[in-house]
Design an enzyme around this catalytic site. Structure first.
Site, PDB file in Angstrom:
ATOM      1  N   CYS A  10      -5.224  -3.079   2.246  1.00 41.81           N
ATOM      2  CA  CYS A  10      -5.148  -3.323   3.737  1.00 41.81           C
ATOM      3  C   CYS A  10      -6.547  -3.490   4.466  1.00 41.81           C
ATOM      4  O   CYS A  10      -7.054  -4.515   4.354  1.00 41.81           O
ATOM      5  CB  CYS A  10      -4.527  -1.886   3.970  1.00 41.81           C
ATOM      6  SG  CYS A  10      -3.524  -1.944   5.733  1.00 41.81           S
ATOM      7  N   LYS A  29      -9.008   2.272  -2.561  1.00 40.01           N
ATOM      8  CA  LYS A  29      -9.253   1.446  -1.284  1.00 40.01           C
ATOM      9  C   LYS A  29     -10.774   1.994  -0.711  1.00 40.01           C
ATOM     10  O   LYS A  29     -11.041   3.160  -0.845  1.00 40.01           O
ATOM     11  CB  LYS A  29      -8.374   2.070  -0.092  1.00 40.01           C
ATOM     12  CG  LYS A  29      -8.477   1.333   1.165  1.00 40.01           C
ATOM     13  CD  LYS A  29      -7.131   1.781   2.056  1.00 40.01           C
ATOM     14  CE  LYS A  29      -6.941   1.309   3.404  1.00 40.01           C
ATOM     15  NZ  LYS A  29      -6.029   1.613   4.138  1.00 40.01           N
ATOM     16  N   GLU A  71       0.816  -1.222   0.140  1.00 39.60           N
ATOM     17  CA  GLU A  71      -0.136   0.246   0.080  1.00 39.60           C
ATOM     18  C   GLU A  71       0.859   1.254   0.088  1.00 39.60           C
ATOM     19  O   GLU A  71       1.859   1.436   0.920  1.00 39.60           O
ATOM     20  CB  GLU A  71      -0.716  -0.086   1.158  1.00 39.60           C
ATOM     21  CG  GLU A  71      -1.713   1.261   1.385  1.00 39.60           C
ATOM     22  CD  GLU A  71      -2.612   1.185   2.729  1.00 39.60           C
ATOM     23  OE1 GLU A  71      -3.465   2.116   2.950  1.00 39.60           O
ATOM     24  OE2 GLU A  71      -2.129   0.381   3.660  1.00 39.60           O
TER      25      GLU A  71
END
Length: 573
Positions: free
Chosen positions: A152, A116, A41
């Site tokens: 994540c 994300k 990330e």
């Protein structure tokens, strides 16, 4: 299909340096005939960039670096790179101006960009400050394989595993409905003790629930107070770990996806740490090394008291930087015991680093003379004790300024919690190495370090802890035994337990209330402390946001012994 994980150690903001690390990993992956390279990330800028993201020039430079990287990559290798993309609809539809994104680079171009979807705001995370959540499930096709992309936190919302949802959507469930063949997760997941086993248990549940192989990629390295432990890994559809990268170091991990079996083959599995102490030791060593070097230092200085805290910090620093880059300073006062001076000398001899001795007796006498009239008719007390600590702090800062060494402070979490430390004295420093390590864990680490022979002198481990700021002084004159104190602090700070819950565990109520008040009153000290390396779920760092001026303790007294509606066990870890 061959897949390579690039477990890199980025420097925040070093776009050219981070780009070079990705490019080097890509070239090695291409030599191994890999089809896809995975990076962590925000791998282009490093995680967490924090308020650098508020600088338009930083975001623009990242976009330029991404395009240049795409043009320089091996043509036949697809690469997923963590980056930031501007939200073109922010001015019209509202929302944050940026996305936390993953870019698919292939054949010289930026082919796709994925955003994300779940943005954490707990503990050290504050992603809603900067980012707009993505709205769509993310996937792409490569060589006939449909690959789902998550970033994540997108993994951390399985209501079956956690017993509840923290967000309204589950990105993995969404990807499953699109019948992806493989899920990849590109993370920058900070280290806390025991977190790796939790990650693997969580993803085993996810792999089994959705019948999908999963590849988890993690950043490695120290960035300010955070440690990223790496330990990237992959699981097959049966939830078995098929590959694992090393911990606390950069690594390239080769994987193979069998298209016919729709699953990952077994590959290299690096062994994990044998004990909690070994894991914490590796985290602290990495944290010191990266903080020192990434901040532009090469050498460190610390005060040596002959006590256990300065001993373990010296050992960590020596392991991180080499004995030639560590200077220990002994500053004995008239109250320092000969055995403590010997213990400090023995430690330096065992580890091989250089020491200097600067006695402070004459400086103490000078202070006594200066304050003689003002302090007349008062007894020796806390003010005089703290002067000793501040003399030492001044000497250490002078050495730091003169030679350009980074000063390491040596206070542990137990002391930081209850304020058993001196502002502008032993709290001086650029990095608080063990500020998240309870005193009992300090002892455990030292015993672990001595398992193959004496590193920490035996007398350091057996003598009663003392600041030696007056004759016959011991820590337990002011504090409970550390076994008791640390358990109360664990329940109070980490587990959010109430007074009643802690008392029910067998502790005296007056003692519990005393500890709670000490923790609250020390907040102003912690606010002025140097950054400390985070190793627990609840550290006194960027994730700790308590007010200094507060009357809650007075109000809380009125609520004791009354029922509460929310149990501490419902809090998410």
């Amino acid at each position: 299909m061959k897949i390579t994980i690039a477990q890199i150690n980025p420097i925040i903001g070093d776009l050219s340096g981070n780009t070079q690390k990705i490019l080097e990993a890509a070239n090695k992956a291409a030599e191994d005939k890999a089809n896809l390279l995975l990076t962590p990330e925000l791998s282009l800028c490093g995680y967490p960039p924090r308020d650098l993201l508020l600088k338009p020039g930083f975001v623009a430079a990242m976009g330029i670096a991404l395009v240049q990287l795409a043009q320089n990559l091996p043509a036949n290798l697809a690469v997923l790179v963590g980056t930031v993309e501007e939200n073109a609809q922010a001015d019209v539809a509202g929302g944050k101006s940026l996305y936390n994104s993953i870019a698919l680079l292939h054949q010289g171009e930026v082919k796709q960009v994925f955003h994300k979807r779940l943005l954490p705001t707990y503990d050290v995370f504050d992603e809603h400050r900067y980012f707009e959540p993505g709205l769509k499930a993310n996937y792409f096709n490569l060589d006939g394989v449909k690959i789902g992309v998550t970033i994540c936190e997108d993994l951390w919302n399985d209501e079956e595993f956690f017993g509840k949802r923290s967000y309204s959507i589950n990105p993995i469930a969404d990807l499953s409905s699109f019948n992806v063949d493989l899920v990849v997760n590109l993370s920058a997941s900070p280290y806390t003790q025991g977190k790796q086993s939790f990650r693997e248990a969580m993803l085993k549940h996810t792999a089994l629930r959705f019948d999908k192989p999963i590849i988890y990629v993690n950043q490695v390295g120290g960035n300010d107070d955070l440690i990223f432990d790496g330990r990237s890994f992959a699981l097959n559809r049966q939830g078995e770990v098929t590959a694992r990268a090393c911990g606390f170091d950069a690594d390239l991990l080769q994987l193979a996806f069998d298209k016919q079996q729709q699953d990952l083959n077994f590959g290299s599995i690096s062994p994990d740490c044998e004990s909690e102490d070994e894991e914490i030791w590796q985290a602290l060593v990495l944290g010191v090394k990266d903080y020192v070097l990434k901040c532009g230092f090469s050498k460190v200085v610390l005060g040596l008291s002959g006590g256990i805290d300065s001993s373990i910090v010296a050992a960590i620093a020596t392991a991180a930087l080499g004995k030639e880059n560590v200077l220990g300073v002994l500053m004995p006062s008239p109250y320092s015991s000969e055995s403590s001076i010997k213990d400090a000398d023995d430690l330096a001899r065992n580890l091989g680093f250089k020491t200097e001795k600067l006695p402070i007796g004459n400086l103490m006498e000078s202070y006594d003379g200066t304050f003689a009239e003002l302090f007349a008719d008062t007894g020796f007390g806390l003010a005089e004790e703290n002067i000793q600590s501040r003399i030492r702090g001044n000497l250490l800062m002078a050495i730091s300024n003169k030679f350009g060494y980074l000063l390491l402070s040596t206070g542990n979490k137990s002391e930081m919690a209850v304020g058993y430390c001196t502002l502008y004295g032993d709290m001086n420093g650029g990095l608080a190495v063990i500020a998240d390590v309870p005193k009992t864990r300090v002892y455990s680490l030292c015993h672990w370090l001595n398992k193959n022979g004496e590193v920490i002198p035996d007398n350091v481990l057996t003598k009663a802890p003392s600041a030696e700021l007056k004759p016959g002084q011991f820590d337990q004159d002011s504090l409970p035994d550390y076994e008791i104190l640390d358990d109360i602090l664990q329940r109070l700070v980490n587990d959010y337990q109430s007074v009643e819950e802690i008392v029910a565990a067998g502790y005296d109520k007056s003692l519990v209330n005393k500890v709670i008040k000490m923790v609250a009153r020390a907040e102003f000290k912690r606010r002025q402390a140097p950054p400390g390396i985070k190793i627990t779920d609840r550290a006194f760092g960027t994730g700790w946001r308590m007010p200094i001026a507060s009357n809650w303790l007075k109000v809380e007294d009125t609520y004791q012994n009354k029922p509460v509606s929310v149990s501490s066990t419902t809090r998410r870890k």
